[in-house]
Design a protein around this motif. Structure first.
Motif, mmCIF file in Angstrom:
data_model
loop_
_atom_site.group_PDB
_atom_site.id
_atom_site.type_symbol
_atom_site.label_atom_id
_atom_site.label_comp_id
_atom_site.label_asym_id
_atom_site.label_seq_id
_atom_site.Cartn_x
_atom_site.Cartn_y
_atom_site.Cartn_z
ATOM 1 N N VAL A 220 0.830 -1.207 0.000
ATOM 2 C CA VAL A 220 0.000 0.000 0.000
ATOM 3 C C VAL A 220 0.869 1.264 0.000
ATOM 4 N N SER A 221 2.064 1.159 -0.564
ATOM 5 C CA SER A 221 2.931 2.328 -0.676
ATOM 6 C C SER A 221 2.345 3.303 -1.699
ATOM 7 N N ALA A 222 2.902 4.500 -1.764
ATOM 8 C CA ALA A 222 2.374 5.553 -2.641
ATOM 9 C C ALA A 222 2.330 5.137 -4.109
ATOM 10 N N SER A 223 3.285 4.334 -4.548
ATOM 11 C CA SER A 223 3.288 3.928 -5.957
ATOM 12 C C SER A 223 2.118 2.998 -6.299
ATOM 13 N N MET A 224 1.450 2.463 -5.289
ATOM 14 C CA MET A 224 0.300 1.585 -5.510
ATOM 15 C C MET A 224 -1.030 2.353 -5.444
ATOM 16 N N ASP A 225 -0.982 3.664 -5.256
ATOM 17 C CA ASP A 225 -2.211 4.464 -5.156
ATOM 18 C C ASP A 225 -3.201 4.235 -6.308
ATOM 19 N N PRO A 226 -2.745 4.107 -7.564
ATOM 20 C CA PRO A 226 -3.727 3.894 -8.638
ATOM 21 C C PRO A 226 -4.538 2.595 -8.486
ATOM 22 N N TRP A 227 -4.031 1.656 -7.725
ATOM 23 C CA TRP A 227 -4.709 0.364 -7.552
ATOM 24 C C TRP A 227 -5.277 0.218 -6.141
ATOM 25 N N GLN A 228 -5.389 1.329 -5.433
ATOM 26 C CA GLN A 228 -5.864 1.308 -4.056
ATOM 27 C C GLN A 228 -7.251 0.682 -3.941
ATOM 28 N N SER A 229 -8.158 0.992 -4.847
ATOM 29 C CA SER A 229 -9.514 0.438 -4.745
ATOM 30 C C SER A 229 -9.493 -1.078 -4.909
ATOM 31 N N PHE A 230 -8.634 -1.594 -5.789
ATOM 32 C CA PHE A 230 -8.499 -3.042 -5.954
ATOM 33 C C PHE A 230 -8.017 -3.675 -4.652
ATOM 34 N N VAL A 231 -6.991 -3.106 -4.065
ATOM 35 C CA VAL A 231 -6.426 -3.642 -2.824
ATOM 36 C C VAL A 231 -7.441 -3.563 -1.683
ATOM 37 N N GLU A 232 -8.191 -2.464 -1.633
ATOM 38 C CA GLU A 232 -9.170 -2.298 -0.553
ATOM 39 C C GLU A 232 -10.333 -3.274 -0.644
ATOM 40 N N MET A 233 -10.677 -3.723 -1.854
ATOM 41 C CA MET A 233 -11.810 -4.642 -1.983
ATOM 42 C C MET A 233 -11.420 -6.107 -1.766
ATOM 43 N N LEU A 234 -10.140 -6.395 -1.660
ATOM 44 C CA LEU A 234 -9.698 -7.783 -1.502
ATOM 45 C C LEU A 234 -10.322 -8.515 -0.320
ATOM 46 N N PRO A 235 -10.295 -7.959 0.888
ATOM 47 C CA PRO A 235 -10.858 -8.717 2.013
ATOM 48 C C PRO A 235 -12.317 -9.130 1.793
ATOM 49 N N ASP A 236 -13.130 -8.223 1.274
ATOM 50 C CA ASP A 236 -14.537 -8.557 1.020
ATOM 51 C C ASP A 236 -14.681 -9.589 -0.094
ATOM 52 N N SER A 237 -13.839 -9.485 -1.119
ATOM 53 C CA SER A 237 -13.886 -10.438 -2.227
ATOM 54 C C SER A 237 -13.503 -11.842 -1.781
ATOM 55 N N LEU A 238 -12.532 -11.929 -0.900
ATOM 56 C CA LEU A 238 -12.074 -13.239 -0.442
ATOM 57 C C LEU A 238 -13.147 -13.993 0.331
ATOM 58 N N ILE A 239 -14.014 -13.268 1.003
ATOM 59 C CA ILE A 239 -15.109 -13.917 1.730
ATOM 60 C C ILE A 239 -15.977 -14.708 0.759
ATOM 61 N N LEU A 240 -16.175 -14.175 -0.441
ATOM 62 C CA LEU A 240 -17.000 -14.844 -1.443
ATOM 63 C C LEU A 240 -16.354 -16.124 -1.971
ATOM 64 N N GLY A 241 -15.046 -16.254 -1.800
ATOM 65 C CA GLY A 241 -14.330 -17.427 -2.281
ATOM 66 C C GLY A 241 -14.542 -18.673 -1.443
ATOM 67 N N ARG A 242 -15.089 -18.509 -0.258
ATOM 68 C CA ARG A 242 -15.368 -19.626 0.648
ATOM 69 C C ARG A 242 -14.148 -20.512 0.892
ATOM 70 N N LEU A 243 -13.002 -19.883 1.004
ATOM 71 C CA LEU A 243 -11.786 -20.622 1.325
ATOM 72 C C LEU A 243 -11.828 -21.036 2.795
ATOM 73 N N ALA A 244 -11.066 -22.049 3.136
ATOM 74 C CA ALA A 244 -10.989 -22.446 4.542
ATOM 75 C C ALA A 244 -10.467 -21.289 5.378
ATOM 76 N N SER A 245 -9.494 -20.562 4.857
ATOM 77 C CA SER A 245 -9.028 -19.335 5.496
ATOM 78 C C SER A 245 -8.399 -18.442 4.441
ATOM 79 N N ALA A 246 -8.592 -17.158 4.615
ATOM 80 C CA ALA A 246 -7.993 -16.163 3.728
ATOM 81 C C ALA A 246 -7.698 -14.944 4.578
ATOM 82 N N GLU A 247 -6.438 -14.578 4.639
ATOM 83 C CA GLU A 247 -6.023 -13.433 5.437
ATOM 84 C C GLU A 247 -5.308 -12.437 4.542
ATOM 85 N N VAL A 248 -5.526 -11.158 4.813
ATOM 86 C CA VAL A 248 -4.868 -10.096 4.062
ATOM 87 C C VAL A 248 -4.067 -9.255 5.048
#
Length: 157
Positions: free
Chosen positions: A13-41
């Motif tokens: 989440v460094s400054a050079s990743m700012d253009p992809w911040q929304s993608f990174v921020e949605m990861l935790p919610d997206s992983l819940i939909l994957g129904r993995l045994a465990s998913a940590e961010v």
């Protein structure tokens, strides 16, 4: 049937990743939909140092070694431009990251690095050096390569 797959996501989440911040921020919610045994961010800035962070804001520090211990055996998905967004080469960062990846490879069966910059931008940057590491498969962040990343994390090269 239950899904026994485990995934550890390490996101830059460094400054050079700012253009992809929304993608990174949605990861935790997206992983819940994957129904993995465990998913940590967990989050880091530029490279995973001794601490990772449970919050995107780089708050809630957690010892990196503890995160790795708890996720031994999980697939690992890393998301970072690794210096390619700015066209930057930092040999020290590449060496530290390669050391971390080698340690990680001893604990986790598959490591995939998604780089949001096109492959052509990796040459001559820290990303280019990291991509040459045998411990990780670095792929551009686009739909076909994301599917390829999932296949690798499932154990299919």
């Amino acid at each position: 049937r239950t899904n026994s797959a485990r995934l550890l996501v390490l996101a830059d989440v460094s400054a050079s990743m700012d253009p992809w911040q929304s993608f990174v921020e949605m990861l935790p919610d997206s992983l819940i939909l994957g129904r993995l045994a465990s998913a940590e961010v967990y989050y880091f800035s530029n490279l995973p140092r001794n601490q990772l962070f449970a919050a995107h804001s780089l708050k809630e520090p957690v010892l990196r070694d503890e995160v790795l211990r708890q996720n031994t055996g999980a697939g690992v998905l890393m998301i970072s431009d690794a210096g390619s967004a700015r066209g930057y080469l930092n040999r020290r960062r590449a060496l530290q990251t390669s050391k971390f990846l080698a340690e990680l490879a001893g604990k986790c069966p598959a490591i995939v690095w998604l780089n949001p910059m096109p492959r052509a931008r990796w040459a001559g940057t820290t990303a280019g050096l990291i991509a040459s590491s045998p411990a990780v498969t670095m792929l551009p962040l686009n739909a076909p390569q994301l599917m390829h990343a999932i296949d690798i994390l499932r154990g299919n090269r």
